[in-house]
Design an enzyme around this catalytic site. Structure first.
Site, PDB file in Angstrom:
ATOM      1  N   HIS A 115       0.559  -1.088   0.369  1.00 20.58           N
ATOM      2  CA  HIS A 115      -0.443   0.128  -0.222  1.00 20.58           C
ATOM      3  C   HIS A 115       0.747   1.116   0.286  1.00 20.58           C
ATOM      4  CE1 HIS A 115      -3.055   2.889   1.544  1.00 20.58           C
ATOM      5  NE2 HIS A 115      -2.143   3.532   2.069  1.00 20.58           N
ATOM      6  N   GLU A 116       1.222   1.084   1.208  1.00 20.59           N
ATOM      7  CA  GLU A 116       2.580   2.390   1.159  1.00 20.59           C
ATOM      8  C   GLU A 116       3.135   2.882  -0.017  1.00 20.59           C
ATOM      9  OE1 GLU A 116       2.548   4.199   3.269  1.00 20.59           O
ATOM     10  OE2 GLU A 116       1.110   3.625   4.815  1.00 20.59           O
ATOM     11  N   HIS A 119       1.841   4.410  -3.145  1.00 18.17           N
ATOM     12  CA  HIS A 119       1.327   5.807  -3.169  1.00 18.17           C
ATOM     13  C   HIS A 119       2.485   6.514  -4.128  1.00 18.17           C
ATOM     14  CE1 HIS A 119      -1.425   6.321  -0.041  1.00 18.17           C
ATOM     15  NE2 HIS A 119      -1.031   6.119   0.275  1.00 18.17           N
ATOM     16  N   GLU A 170      -6.471   6.704  -0.940  1.00 19.25           N
ATOM     17  CA  GLU A 170      -5.912   5.682   0.043  1.00 19.25           C
ATOM     18  C   GLU A 170      -6.127   4.640  -0.766  1.00 19.25           C
ATOM     19  OE1 GLU A 170      -3.834   5.765   2.390  1.00 19.25           O
ATOM     20  OE2 GLU A 170      -3.578   8.270   2.388  1.00 19.25           O
TER      21      GLU A 170
END
Length: 258
Positions: A115-116, A119, A170
């Site tokens: 997920h990070e 980004h 997100e």
């Protein structure tokens, strides 16, 4: 310099960005120095088992992350009260020890790191900066046109534009991270279980429309809706033929036994 809306390569989402890759990298390098300074004395050494755990997971995710010129570095910050992790433009990874018990295993950690990393792949930091500049300009313009305080248009733009856009980023990072971890042969179901545990940890969370993030419940549901696609990616990557397992680090194991 104004730039036309661009499209996210992985999801096809149209978004506005006026920050160049070079500017984004400069911001990432500056943030990297600031985090290192503020975390002085709390960063675990490179040979620590927990740092090795994070590096092991990251090494499998990096080939799935098309970030040109990234100089990957891992830093684990000893702070059991901070449930967080983030990746800066340029590939600087920070993981707080407080999130490791929530991850439970390498699959859960892969969900967080995926997920990070997403980004950065999607250039969300540049998009956020671009939107901030756009919002500031709109607030000044509206305030001048209607001769009112800037607080009112700022609040409205925050609720109607900035916060929804942040939640969209997100959700996009959740989807991209899910596919990246699946390609790296991590169990995609671990991402759904992660947000189920996050939901149990939430205390007095604000309503979703006032938050920068979707609720953990909504994130879990969205991920479950994509599990069939993620499972196909997992199988097409030849993961079924690999002898994979989730190895709990000594640090996490000790935390869970307390």
């Amino acid at each position: 310099m104004f730039r036309q809306p661009i499209t996210s390569a992985m999801t096809g989402r149209r978004r506005f960005n006026c920050i160049s890759s070079e500017q984004e990298l400069q911001m990432g390098n500056q943030s990297y120095k600031e985090v290192l300074s503020s975390s002085h004395g709390k960063i675990l050494p490179e040979h620590h088992p927990t740092t090795a755990l994070v590096k092991r997971v990251l090494d499998r995710l990096i080939p799935q992350a098309p970030i040109v010129g990234a100089n990957w570095r891992v830093h684990v910050i000893k702070d059991d009260g901070m449930i967080n992790a983030f990746v800066l433009p340029g590939g600087k990874v920070f993981v707080y020890t407080g999130i490791l018990p929530v991850c439970e295993d390498e699959d859960g950690l892969a969900a967080v790191l995926g997920h990070e990393i997403a980004h950065v792949v999607a250039r969300h930091p540049a998009e956020r900066m671009s939107n901030s500049l756009l919002t500031i300009g709109a607030v000044v313009l509206i305030s001048a046109m209607f001769d009112i305080s800037g607080q009112i248009p700022s609040l409205l733009l925050n609720l109607m534009y900035s916060l929804p856009n942040s939640r969209t980023q997100e959700a996009e990072a959740d989807e991209m991270g899910l596919m990246m971890m699946s390609k790296a042969c991590y169990n995609p179901e671990a991402a759904a279980r992660l947000w189920s545990r996050m939901q149990r940890l939430e205390k007095e969370a604000p309503p979703q429309f006032m938050s920068t993030h979707p609720s953990s419940y909504n994130r879990e549901e969205a991920i479950r809706d994509r599990l069939h696609k993620a499972q196909n990616v997992y199988e097409q990557s030849g993961c079924d033929s690999m002898q994979t397992y989730s190895e709990i680090s000594p640090y996490i194991n000790a935390r869970l036994q307390r």
